[in-house]
Scaffold this active site. Structure first.
Site, PDB file in Angstrom:
ATOM      1  N   ARG A 104      29.997  55.019  13.488  1.00  0.00           N
ATOM      2  CA  ARG A 104      31.045  55.832  12.869  1.00  0.00           C
ATOM      3  C   ARG A 104      30.364  56.702  11.824  1.00  0.00           C
ATOM      4  O   ARG A 104      29.160  56.610  11.613  1.00  0.00           O
ATOM      5  CB  ARG A 104      32.209  55.001  12.310  1.00  0.00           C
ATOM      6  CG  ARG A 104      31.936  53.597  11.882  1.00  0.00           C
ATOM      7  CD  ARG A 104      31.077  53.475  10.679  1.00  0.00           C
ATOM      8  NE  ARG A 104      31.598  54.263   9.578  1.00  0.00           N
ATOM      9  CZ  ARG A 104      30.884  54.694   8.568  1.00  0.00           C
ATOM     10  NH1 ARG A 104      29.582  54.428   8.491  1.00  0.00           N
ATOM     11  NH2 ARG A 104      31.411  55.408   7.592  1.00  0.00           N
ATOM     12  N   GLY A 105      31.166  57.567  11.168  1.00  0.00           N
ATOM     13  CA  GLY A 105      30.573  58.567  10.284  1.00  0.00           C
ATOM     14  C   GLY A 105      30.322  59.821  11.112  1.00  0.00           C
ATOM     15  O   GLY A 105      29.781  59.751  12.227  1.00  0.00           O
TER      16      GLY A 105
ATOM     17  N   ASN B  65      38.238  64.044   4.745  1.00  0.00           N
ATOM     18  CA  ASN B  65      37.425  62.828   4.680  1.00  0.00           C
ATOM     19  C   ASN B  65      38.346  61.615   4.775  1.00  0.00           C
ATOM     20  O   ASN B  65      39.572  61.740   4.869  1.00  0.00           O
ATOM     21  CB  ASN B  65      36.607  62.825   3.375  1.00  0.00           C
ATOM     22  CG  ASN B  65      35.534  61.759   3.363  1.00  0.00           C
ATOM     23  OD1 ASN B  65      34.764  61.639   4.324  1.00  0.00           O
ATOM     24  ND2 ASN B  65      35.462  60.968   2.310  1.00  0.00           N
ATOM     25  N   LYS B  66      37.753  60.456   4.713  1.00  0.00           N
ATOM     26  CA  LYS B  66      38.480  59.189   4.857  1.00  0.00           C
ATOM     27  C   LYS B  66      39.735  59.145   3.986  1.00  0.00           C
ATOM     28  O   LYS B  66      39.726  59.616   2.844  1.00  0.00           O
ATOM     29  CB  LYS B  66      37.522  58.054   4.508  1.00  0.00           C
ATOM     30  CG  LYS B  66      38.061  56.655   4.638  1.00  0.00           C
ATOM     31  CD  LYS B  66      38.676  56.347   5.990  1.00  0.00           C
ATOM     32  CE  LYS B  66      37.786  56.669   7.167  1.00  0.00           C
ATOM     33  NZ  LYS B  66      38.508  56.590   8.460  1.00  0.00           N
TER      34      LYS B  66
ATOM     35  N   ARG C 298      37.265  60.456  19.343  1.00  0.00           N
ATOM     36  CA  ARG C 298      37.838  60.514  17.988  1.00  0.00           C
ATOM     37  C   ARG C 298      38.106  61.985  17.655  1.00  0.00           C
ATOM     38  O   ARG C 298      37.251  62.835  17.886  1.00  0.00           O
ATOM     39  CB  ARG C 298      36.893  59.877  16.948  1.00  0.00           C
ATOM     40  CG  ARG C 298      36.754  58.360  17.129  1.00  0.00           C
ATOM     41  CD  ARG C 298      36.074  57.707  15.938  1.00  0.00           C
ATOM     42  NE  ARG C 298      36.939  57.649  14.774  1.00  0.00           N
ATOM     43  CZ  ARG C 298      36.521  57.269  13.556  1.00  0.00           C
ATOM     44  NH1 ARG C 298      35.254  56.946  13.357  1.00  0.00           N
ATOM     45  NH2 ARG C 298      37.372  57.227  12.546  1.00  0.00           N
TER      46      ARG C 298
ATOM     47  N   ASP D 208      34.348  64.767   7.123  1.00  0.00           N
ATOM     48  CA  ASP D 208      34.292  64.784   8.596  1.00  0.00           C
ATOM     49  C   ASP D 208      34.504  66.177   9.158  1.00  0.00           C
ATOM     50  O   ASP D 208      34.179  66.442  10.307  1.00  0.00           O
ATOM     51  CB  ASP D 208      35.354  63.843   9.170  1.00  0.00           C
ATOM     52  CG  ASP D 208      34.892  62.407   9.067  1.00  0.00           C
ATOM     53  OD1 ASP D 208      34.909  61.864   7.950  1.00  0.00           O
ATOM     54  OD2 ASP D 208      34.477  61.850  10.097  1.00  0.00           O
TER      55      ASP D 208
ATOM     56  N   GLN E 258      35.113  50.395   4.773  1.00  0.00           N
ATOM     57  CA  GLN E 258      33.743  50.904   4.936  1.00  0.00           C
ATOM     58  C   GLN E 258      32.970  50.901   3.614  1.00  0.00           C
ATOM     59  O   GLN E 258      31.747  50.810   3.623  1.00  0.00           O
ATOM     60  CB  GLN E 258      33.763  52.334   5.501  1.00  0.00           C
ATOM     61  CG  GLN E 258      34.203  52.446   6.942  1.00  0.00           C
ATOM     62  CD  GLN E 258      35.678  52.768   7.041  1.00  0.00           C
ATOM     63  OE1 GLN E 258      36.488  52.327   6.220  1.00  0.00           O
ATOM     64  NE2 GLN E 258      36.040  53.532   8.041  1.00  0.00           N
TER      65      GLN E 258
HETATM   66  O1  MRU Z   1      36.273  56.476  10.033  1.00  0.00           O
HETATM   67  P1  MRU Z   1      34.832  56.665   9.646  1.00  0.00           P
HETATM   68  O2  MRU Z   1      34.193  55.434   9.108  1.00  0.00           O
HETATM   69  O3  MRU Z   1      34.040  57.291  10.781  1.00  0.00           O
HETATM   70  O4  MRU Z   1      34.894  57.714   8.470  1.00  0.00           O
HETATM   71  C1  MRU Z   1      33.704  58.139   7.876  1.00  0.00           C
HETATM   72  C2  MRU Z   1      33.911  59.005   6.696  1.00  0.00           C
HETATM   73  O5  MRU Z   1      35.013  59.279   6.305  1.00  0.00           O
HETATM   74  C3  MRU Z   1      32.701  59.597   6.061  1.00  0.00           C
HETATM   75  O6  MRU Z   1      32.925  59.817   4.700  1.00  0.00           O
HETATM   76  C4  MRU Z   1      32.389  60.935   6.734  1.00  0.00           C
HETATM   77  O7  MRU Z   1      32.207  60.762   8.112  1.00  0.00           O
HETATM   78  C5  MRU Z   1      31.189  61.581   6.180  1.00  0.00           C
HETATM   79  S1  MRU Z   1      29.776  60.726   6.765  1.00  0.00           S
HETATM   80  C6  MRU Z   1      28.365  61.352   6.314  1.00  0.00           C
END
Ligand code: MRU
Length: 367
Positions: free
Chosen positions: A53-54, A254-255, A90, A244, A203
């Site tokens: 993920r990320g 972002n998250k 995703r 993202d 996370q």
């Molecule tokens: O749902 P995830 O764990 O994939 O979300 C990740 C994030 O929100 C990160 O902050 C984002 O991908 C930046 S990663 C360098």
């Protein structure tokens, strides 16, 4: 980065020249496990179920997923079908679309017999570039932490708040938001990181805390709702988060929960920076709130928590009443006006169309 003295990336080609290995992030922080991807479906599953993920790592895994698909059948139809399967895994991180478009532009003109080898090479190039980009982000971002240290009391740590995991686990190596932290730490700048737990999947508590712990970076895990209180009491010097998808106007997605941190930062005069590699910029859109697709994940991520028991068993428990309806939007958008600056591989710029264009004058022009 090193795990038990061994240097790891988050994804790498296995020794057999065909399959691909990843760190299974669903097992962290309690177990460090490597998983093998042998075909398209496993790669797609790894992204969907968040073994990887990320945003940058999702893109890199999709690139290798396409290579795995073409190793079985490299015809035109397979190229299209495999790209569609991976693109659907995703919806929010634009690195996924970016990586697949780059792969298809490279592979489609080739005769099918040459495609698989070229796909592995292109996926490896995407990974190597990600590592170089993130190192550069680290250098540019570390300058902000150095400046904060110089502005504070001598010897006092700079307190940085981060949300989710935008560390090396979210990329191929180094990370985006955590890369400046690693660079500043290596440079001997005293710092301390407030780690948001990042419900529902934690996370921050499970991945960011694990990374910082391994690396010896001073940090404290806090519940998501503590950030505003800490900012009101002068205990956060700056925030650095990942993204993202960043729009051409500088909005960042972002998250879930990032937006609330940006609001609290603005109310308390705390600088709020967002670190991003340029493949995270979606040059085709401007208004993030209206135009970025927000992933809705399964409600069980909200109702259930997984952890380790005192006697070492991994267990999942339900924390909501049986039958309560659940909603799980996985990302939110922070408007550019709340962002103090964007930390990119080419330097720090204003969160605006002009700021981004000054650093990336030619990017996305054909789109
Ligand atoms: O749902 P995830 O764990 O994939 O979300 C990740 C994030 O929100 C990160 O902050 C984002 O991908 C930046 S990663 C360098």
């Amino acid at each position: 980065m090193k795990v038990n003295g061994v240097a790891y990336r988050t994804i790498w080609p296995a020794g057999d020249g065909r399959t691909v290995e990843i760190i299974d992030q669903t097992k962290l922080p309690h177990d460090f496990a490597v998983a093998r991807l042998t075909g398209l479906e496993e790669a797609a599953h790894a992204i969907r179920a968040m073994l990887v993920r990320g945003a940058p790592l999702i893109g890199a895994t999709a690139a290798y997923g396409l290579a795995l698909a073409l190793a079985e059948d490299a015809g035109d139809e397979r190229l299209e079908q495999a790209s569609a399967v991976l693109l659907a895994t995703r919806p929010t991180a634009v690195n996924l679309r970016w990586a697949l478009e780059r792969m298809r532009a490279r592979l489609a003109p080739l005769p099918p017999a040459e495609r698989a080898a070229a796909a592995y090479a292109e996926a490896a190039a995407i990974c190597d570039e990600d590592v170089a980009i993130n190192r550069a982000i680290g250098e540019h971002g570390a300058a902000l932490i150095r400046a904060a240290a110089a502005a504070g009391a001598p010897g006092e740590p700079v307190n940085v708040l981060t949300h989710c995991n935008a560390g090396w686990l979210a990329t191929v190596d180094w990370g985006t938001a955590l890369s400046p932290i690693y660079a500043a730490f290596e440079a001997g700048i005293p710092l301390h990181v407030w780690v948001d737990e990042t419900r529902p999947r934690n996370q921050g508590a499970s991945l960011t805390a694990w990374e910082l712990n391994r690396h010896g970076v001073p940090h404290t895990v806090i519940v998501d709702n503590a950030g505003g209180h800490l900012m009101q009491h002068g205990r956060v010097d700056l925030c650095i988060v990942g993204t993202d998808r960043t729009t051409a106007d500088g909005d960042v997605c972002n998250k879930i929960g990032t937006y609330l941190k940006a609001l609290a930062a603005r109310d308390n005069g705390v600088p709020f920076y967002v670190a991003l590699p340029s493949p995270t910029i979606d040059w085709r859109i401007g208004d993030g709130v209206r135009e970025i697709p927000i992933e809705e994940r399964d409600g069980t991520e909200v109702s259930e928590l997984t952890g380790i028991t005192a006697d070492g068993r991994i267990e999942t428990v339900r924390v909501t009443p049986d039958g309560s309806p659940l909603a799980n939007p996985a990302f939110d958008v922070t408007p550019a006006r709340l962002v103090s600056g964007l930390i990119t591989e080419r330097g720090v710029c204003a969160a605006s169309r002009e700021g981004l264009r000054a650093l990336f004058p030619d990017a996305g022009r054909a789109a």
